[in-house]
Design a protein around this motif. Structure first.
Motif, PDB file in Angstrom:
ATOM      1  N   SER A 120       0.844  -1.206   0.000  1.00  0.00           N
ATOM      2  CA  SER A 120       0.000   0.000   0.000  1.00  0.00           C
ATOM      3  C   SER A 120       0.874   1.248   0.000  1.00  0.00           C
ATOM      4  CB  SER A 120      -0.984  -0.030   1.173  1.00  0.00           C
ATOM      5  OG  SER A 120      -0.316   0.103   2.398  1.00  0.00           O
ATOM      6  N   LYS A 121       2.046   1.180   0.635  1.00  0.00           N
ATOM      7  CA  LYS A 121       2.963   2.313   0.604  1.00  0.00           C
ATOM      8  C   LYS A 121       3.437   2.551  -0.839  1.00  0.00           C
ATOM      9  CE  LYS A 121       6.990   4.204   2.972  1.00  0.00           C
ATOM     10  NZ  LYS A 121       8.027   3.984   3.991  1.00  0.00           N
ATOM     11  N   GLN A 122       3.798   1.474  -1.523  1.00  0.00           N
ATOM     12  CA  GLN A 122       4.227   1.611  -2.922  1.00  0.00           C
ATOM     13  C   GLN A 122       3.100   2.173  -3.789  1.00  0.00           C
ATOM     14  OE1 GLN A 122       7.259   1.496  -4.021  1.00  0.00           O
ATOM     15  NE2 GLN A 122       7.918   0.948  -1.957  1.00  0.00           N
ATOM     16  N   ALA A 123       1.874   1.730  -3.515  1.00  0.00           N
ATOM     17  CA  ALA A 123       0.728   2.214  -4.302  1.00  0.00           C
ATOM     18  C   ALA A 123       0.535   3.718  -4.094  1.00  0.00           C
ATOM     19  CB  ALA A 123      -0.537   1.442  -3.910  1.00  0.00           C
ATOM     20  N   ILE A 124       0.726   4.157  -2.850  1.00  0.00           N
ATOM     21  CA  ILE A 124       0.589   5.593  -2.574  1.00  0.00           C
ATOM     22  C   ILE A 124       1.678   6.377  -3.299  1.00  0.00           C
ATOM     23  CG2 ILE A 124       0.714   7.380  -0.781  1.00  0.00           C
ATOM     24  CD1 ILE A 124      -0.359   5.096   1.160  1.00  0.00           C
ATOM     25  N   LEU A 129      -3.524   5.832   3.843  1.00  0.00           N
ATOM     26  CA  LEU A 129      -2.552   6.874   3.484  1.00  0.00           C
ATOM     27  C   LEU A 129      -1.894   7.457   4.741  1.00  0.00           C
ATOM     28  CD1 LEU A 129      -2.836   9.495   0.698  1.00  0.00           C
ATOM     29  CD2 LEU A 129      -2.062  10.224   2.944  1.00  0.00           C
ATOM     30  N   ILE A 133      -4.495  11.922  -5.000  1.00  0.00           N
ATOM     31  CA  ILE A 133      -3.548  10.819  -4.764  1.00  0.00           C
ATOM     32  C   ILE A 133      -4.308   9.600  -4.238  1.00  0.00           C
ATOM     33  CG2 ILE A 133      -1.579  10.076  -3.338  1.00  0.00           C
ATOM     34  CD1 ILE A 133      -0.589  13.021  -3.441  1.00  0.00           C
ATOM     35  N   ALA A 143       0.987   6.510  -7.032  1.00  0.00           N
ATOM     36  CA  ALA A 143      -0.108   7.443  -7.334  1.00  0.00           C
ATOM     37  C   ALA A 143       0.353   8.886  -7.122  1.00  0.00           C
ATOM     38  CB  ALA A 143      -1.309   7.135  -6.434  1.00  0.00           C
ATOM     39  N   ARG A 169      -6.395   7.914  -7.012  1.00  0.00           N
ATOM     40  CA  ARG A 169      -5.572   7.127  -7.932  1.00  0.00           C
ATOM     41  C   ARG A 169      -5.026   5.864  -7.298  1.00  0.00           C
ATOM     42  NH1 ARG A 169      -2.795   9.467 -12.899  1.00  0.00           N
ATOM     43  NH2 ARG A 169      -3.908  11.418 -13.192  1.00  0.00           N
ATOM     44  N   SER A 170      -4.744   5.922  -5.988  1.00  0.00           N
ATOM     45  CA  SER A 170      -4.145   4.756  -5.329  1.00  0.00           C
ATOM     46  C   SER A 170      -5.191   3.689  -5.043  1.00  0.00           C
ATOM     47  CB  SER A 170      -3.470   5.170  -4.023  1.00  0.00           C
ATOM     48  OG  SER A 170      -4.457   5.512  -3.059  1.00  0.00           O
ATOM     49  N   LEU A 228      -6.776   3.425  -2.349  1.00  0.00           N
ATOM     50  CA  LEU A 228      -6.715   3.078  -0.928  1.00  0.00           C
ATOM     51  C   LEU A 228      -7.594   4.022  -0.105  1.00  0.00           C
ATOM     52  CD1 LEU A 228      -2.856   2.526  -0.755  1.00  0.00           C
ATOM     53  CD2 LEU A 228      -4.604   0.742  -0.641  1.00  0.00           C
TER      54      LEU A 228
END
Lengths: 219, 219
Positions: free
Chosen positions: B10-14, B46, B35, B17, B38-39, B41
Motif C-alpha cells: 500500500s505504501k508503494q501504491a501511494i 494513506l 492521490i 499514485a 488514484r491509489s 486506498l
C-alpha cells in the motif's frame, strides 16, 4: 486622466499583479481572485482587458521578447555572453520576466502559444551565432542548432538552480562558469582569452540601455 | 498475504499514485484527495504511512538517489556521460523519477529537505570528476565545482526543454549535443575522440543493470 490612459494603467496593474502571482504560485495554482486582490481593481476591469487567466499569461509571454535584445559588440560571441548577463540582471529585478520564465519552463495546463520564450530565445541566439560564424569566431563545423539548444538549455537549468539556492542572487557567477566551460567547444582558441565572461561594467550597461531606449523611441 | 507485505504494497501504491499526481500537477496544485483516488486506498491507509503531502514528496526525493549510480567504465568521463544517458532513459519511463525532478526544479511551497536531488547529483558528479582528474582525463586547472554545476545545470535545463517540446522523447539527442559542446572545455583533447556521446548499446545497458542488481543484492 484620459480614459485611454486609465485603461493602459489598469492593464499594466493587472499584468504586474499577475506576474507576481504566477511567479509565486505557478500557472495552475494561480487564481484570478488573487490577481484581482493584488491589482486593487474590479473584476469588471480585469475582464475588460483579459477574458481569461490564459490570456493574461499569454500577454506576459510577449513581455519576454523585450528582454532578448542583444547589446552591440564587435565580437558577436561577446554580444551573446552579454545578452545572457543582461537577461540574468533583469530576471533578478523584474517580476514580469520571472513570471514569463516560470510559465515557459514549467509543464502546466497553460496551452502555450506558438511563439514561446524558448522559440524567441532560439531565434535570437541562432542569428547571433550565425553572425559570429560569418566573422570567423566559431569553430569550423560547429552545429549552430545544437549550440543554440545547449546555450539556452544550460541557461535555463542554471537559473532554475540559482533560484532554488539563492533566489537567483548567484546567477551571474553560475553564468560565468557556464561560459568558461562552453567557450572551448564554441569558438576558435585565439578568441577565448579576449572574451569577458563576467557581467559588463556599469558604464557599458548604461551605454547599452541608452542605445536600446534610443532605438525603441525611433521605431 | 502477511500484514507487513500488505503495508509495503500500500505504501508503494501511494508513492506511485503520488508520483503521477506530482508529475502532472506540481506540488502546490496536487491534492491528497487525487492521490487517494488514484491509489484506490482509504484515507486511513494513506495516513498510516504518511502524515502529510510534504512527507510523501520527501519520500519521492529519496527514490532519486537510486537513479544516480554511475555505470563502471575505465574512462571516468564515460561513466559520467553514461550516467546522464541512463538517467534520461529512466526519466522517460519512471513517473517516480519524473515527479522527483519536477519537485526539485520547481519553486513551490514544499519545504526542501537538506539532501535534495541537486545535492545528490552534485556529490556524485563531483566525485566522478575528481576520479577523472586523478586519471589525467580532465584539462589542467579545471574547476571541478564549476564543471559539476554546469553539467547538472545544463542537464536540468535540457530535460525541461525536452519535456515541453517532446515529452522528453528527444532528450538523448539533446544530451549528445550537450556533451559534444562541453567536452572540449572539460577533457584533454586526445580523449575527446575516444568518448561515446550517444546512448550506450543495449548489451552494455543490460550488463550495467545486471551489475547494479548484483551489487544491490550483495549490500
Amino acid at each position: 486622466m484620459a480614459k485611454q490612459e486609465r485603461g493602459t494603467r489598469s492593464k499594466q496593474a493587472i499584468l504586474a499583479a499577475a506576474a507576481e502571482v504566477f511567479d509565486l504560485r505557478g500557472y495552475d495554482a494561480a487564481s484570478t481572485n488573487e490577481i484581482l486582490a493584488r491589482s486593487g481593481l474590479t473584476r469588471g476591469a480585469l475582464y475588460h482587458h483579459f477574458h481569461s487567466k490564459e490570456s493574461i499569461a499569454a500577454a506576459l509571454f510577449e513581455a519576454h521578447s523585450g528582454a532578448l535584445v542583444a547589446p552591440e559588440r564587435s565580437t558577436k560571441l561577446q554580444s551573446i555572453i552579454d545578452l545572457t548577463f543582461a537577461f540574468a540582471a533583469q530576471l533578478q529585478r523584474d517580476p514580469v520576466l520571472r513570471a514569463s520564465v516560470r510559465l515557459a519552463v514549467e509543464k502546466t495546463s497553460f496551452p502555450r502559444p506558438a511563439n514561446t520564450p524558448y522559440e524567441q530565445s532560439t531565434e535570437v541566439i541562432h542569428e547571433l551565432l550565425d553572425q559570429a560564424r560569418l566573422q570567423g569566431e566559431t569553430l569550423p563545423g560547429l552545429d549552430l542548432s545544437d549550440a543554440t539548444t545547449v546555450i539556452i538549455g544550460a541557461f535555463t537549468g542554471l537559473q532554475a538552480m540559482s533560484l532554488v539556492y539563492t533566489e537567483r542572487e548567484d546567477l551571474p557567477e553560475r553564468l560565468g562558469a557556464m561560459w568558461r566551460l562552453l567557450l572551448p567547444g564554441l569558438v576558435t582558441p585565439g578568441l577565448i582569452g579576449t572574451l569577458r565572461v563576467t557581467p559588463p561594467p556599469a558604464a557599458v550597461v548604461a551605454d547599452d540601455r541608452a542605445r536600446a531606449e534610443a532605438a525603441a523611441a525611433a521605431s
